[in-house]
Design a protein around this motif. Structure first.
Motif, short mmCIF file in Angstrom:
data_model
loop_
_atom_site.label_atom_id
_atom_site.label_comp_id
_atom_site.label_asym_id
_atom_site.label_seq_id
_atom_site.Cartn_x
_atom_site.Cartn_y
_atom_site.Cartn_z
N SER A 1 7.72 40.07 19.37
CA SER A 1 7.13 41.16 20.31
C SER A 1 7.08 40.82 21.62
N ASN A 2 7.18 41.95 22.55
CA ASN A 2 7.25 41.72 23.89
C ASN A 2 5.99 40.95 24.55
N ALA A 3 5.04 41.16 24.02
CA ALA A 3 3.93 40.51 24.71
C ALA A 3 3.83 38.96 24.52
N TRP A 4 4.48 38.44 23.32
CA TRP A 4 4.73 36.82 23.05
C TRP A 4 6.02 36.72 24.18
N LEU A 5 7.03 37.41 23.93
CA LEU A 5 8.08 36.90 24.75
C LEU A 5 7.98 36.77 26.53
N ASP A 6 7.00 37.47 26.87
CA ASP A 6 6.65 37.58 28.16
C ASP A 6 5.60 36.60 28.73
N SER A 7 4.89 35.99 27.44
CA SER A 7 3.91 35.06 27.76
C SER A 7 4.34 33.61 28.24
N PRO A 8 3.35 32.76 28.77
CA PRO A 8 3.81 31.47 29.17
C PRO A 8 4.32 30.64 28.00
N ASP A 9 5.39 29.83 28.22
CA ASP A 9 5.70 28.93 26.96
C ASP A 9 4.61 28.09 26.51
N ASP A 10 4.11 28.21 25.25
CA ASP A 10 3.11 27.65 24.65
C ASP A 10 3.25 26.40 23.48
N THR A 11 4.62 25.87 23.57
CA THR A 11 5.13 24.93 22.62
C THR A 11 4.31 23.64 22.76
N ARG A 12 4.01 23.07 21.65
CA ARG A 12 3.43 22.11 21.41
C ARG A 12 4.85 20.95 21.26
N LEU A 13 5.18 19.99 22.15
CA LEU A 13 6.22 19.24 22.22
C LEU A 13 6.01 17.87 21.79
N PRO A 14 7.19 17.47 21.32
CA PRO A 14 6.96 15.87 21.00
C PRO A 14 6.78 15.09 22.08
N ASN A 15 6.18 13.92 21.94
CA ASN A 15 5.69 12.87 23.16
C ASN A 15 5.97 11.61 22.44
N ALA A 16 5.79 10.62 23.48
CA ALA A 16 6.09 9.16 23.27
C ALA A 16 5.24 8.53 21.95
N SER A 17 4.17 9.51 21.66
CA SER A 17 3.40 9.00 20.37
C SER A 17 3.70 9.49 19.09
N THR A 18 4.75 10.22 19.35
CA THR A 18 5.22 10.96 17.95
C THR A 18 6.07 10.00 17.13
N PRO A 19 5.68 9.94 16.10
CA PRO A 19 6.60 9.02 15.17
C PRO A 19 8.06 9.61 14.90
#
Length: 351
Positions: free
Chosen positions: A200-218
């Motif tokens: 959807s266009n609404a999602w495409l134009d929204s701020p990146d909301d991704t949950r990213l891997p980090n240093a504590s991720t196995p």
């Protein structure tokens, strides 16, 4: 220079500081090439990965022209953050990614047999052991797999898919959509068109909301910067994934895309077959999800599939496009968790 829709062009995506981090380095528990298809035009090799070592077995089946890394938001959660609870199987379907691209007629039933050979090889053969999720063409393959081995299915999640592709728009609009998938075009146009078809266009134009891997991720390798970077918008993150895929000419060949498209276009499950699928698996074990903004497989397909299958969970979600596991990853993952919990209790004989 921006595209005509005001979104960044490919050059801007390639120069973005987060572009090198687009595909996360999620270290699998197991990874190999498996020869399949002996006596079915093979053997040819399918590349698969298992993430996590938990007792709950998840099978993620990808759609047309996509690779297993498109599941990375699910692989992160169900194979790394909770890898002691789940084991997640992801793989490249024949014709894409690291798997072989045999030149022969593809069908969703033959592709389901490829999956079945992987599952047999892994020893994932127990009764009511598999939680199968398929998106788009992957949902069609999942239907075939479920009919081939219904007693092995604990839950079946069919996302943005159909029993068969039908014309739910005008003849001219339908023809234009199908032809547009195969016309030669610039990389900028290809990425822009894919975004329109899938989200959807609404999602495409929204701020990146991704949950990213980090240093504590196995079992995750971090980039040299020490952390994975964000994009400004969801469109930029999707475009980065799409550009990465399309620039890999070996992993995204035109012939592979065409042969997968033929498989999806010819997929057909009759009302009687869907009734048998529901009877054999148990409708309380089935979930069907579809979005009202799906421009790839229009929402009437989802409504029809729900009507024919009568699943325990059938949701037409307002305002969402074709790719739930990206556009609303948190909601999708919660729906999967709920289905898994419910059906694991059914397997144990609990109410």
């Amino acid at each position: 220079m921006a595209n005509t829709d005001g979104r960044p062009d490919v050059a801007q995506i390639l120069s973005h500081p987060s572009y090198p981090d687009t595909i996360w380095k999620l270290t699998p528990t197991k990874s190999e090439y498996l020869p399949v298809g002996e006596g079915r035009g093979g053997p040819f090799k399918i590349h698969y990965e298992v993430h996590g070592n938990g007792p709950v077995k998840l099978v993620w089946i990808m759609g047309l022209g996509s690779r297993k890394t498109a599941w990375q938001r699910q692989t992160l959660k169900f194979g790394h953050e909770e890898g002691n609870k789940y084991s997640s199987l992801v793989f490249d379907n024949r014709g894409m990614g690291l798997s072989d691209k045999p030149l022969l007629r593809y069908s969703t039933s033959e592709m389901a047999k490829d999956v079945l050979e992987i599952l047999d090889h892994l020893g994932w053969t127990a009764e009511r052991e598999l939680h199968v999720a398929g998106v788009s063409m992957g949902g069609m393959i999942a239907q075939e797999l479920a009919l081939m081995a219904p007693n092995r299915i604990c839950s079946l999640s069919l996302i943005s898919t159909a029993a068969q592709i039908e014309n739910t728009t005008s003849f001219v609009e339908n023809l234009r959509t199908r032809v547009n998938m195969f016309l030669p075009k610039t990389l900028d146009r290809s990425v822009s068109d894919a975004a329109h078809m899938l989200f959807s266009n609404a999602w495409l134009d929204s701020p990146d909301d991704t949950r990213l891997p980090n240093a504590s991720t196995p079992n995750v390798e971090l980039p040299s910067s020490g952390s994975y970077g964000m994009f400004e918008t969801n469109y930029q993150r999707f475009a980065a994934q799409e550009v990465t895929k399309r620039l890999d000419l070996d992993g995204f060949p035109k012939k592979g895309f065409m042969m997968q498209a033929i498989a999806a276009g010819w997929h057909y499950k009759s009302p009687k077959q869907l009734e048998a699928l529901g009877d054999k698996i148990g409708r309380e074990r089935i979930m069907v999800l579809h979005g009202t903004k799906d421009n790839m497989i229009s929402v009437p397909h989802g409504r029809k599939l729900i009507g024919l299958l009568k699943p325990g969970v059938g949701v037409i979600k307002e305002g969402v496009g074709h790719v739930f596991m990206l556009e609303d990853a948190k909601w999708h993952n919660e729906m999967m968790e709920s289905l898994i919990l419910k059906t694991e209790k059914l397997k144990e004989g609990k109410k």
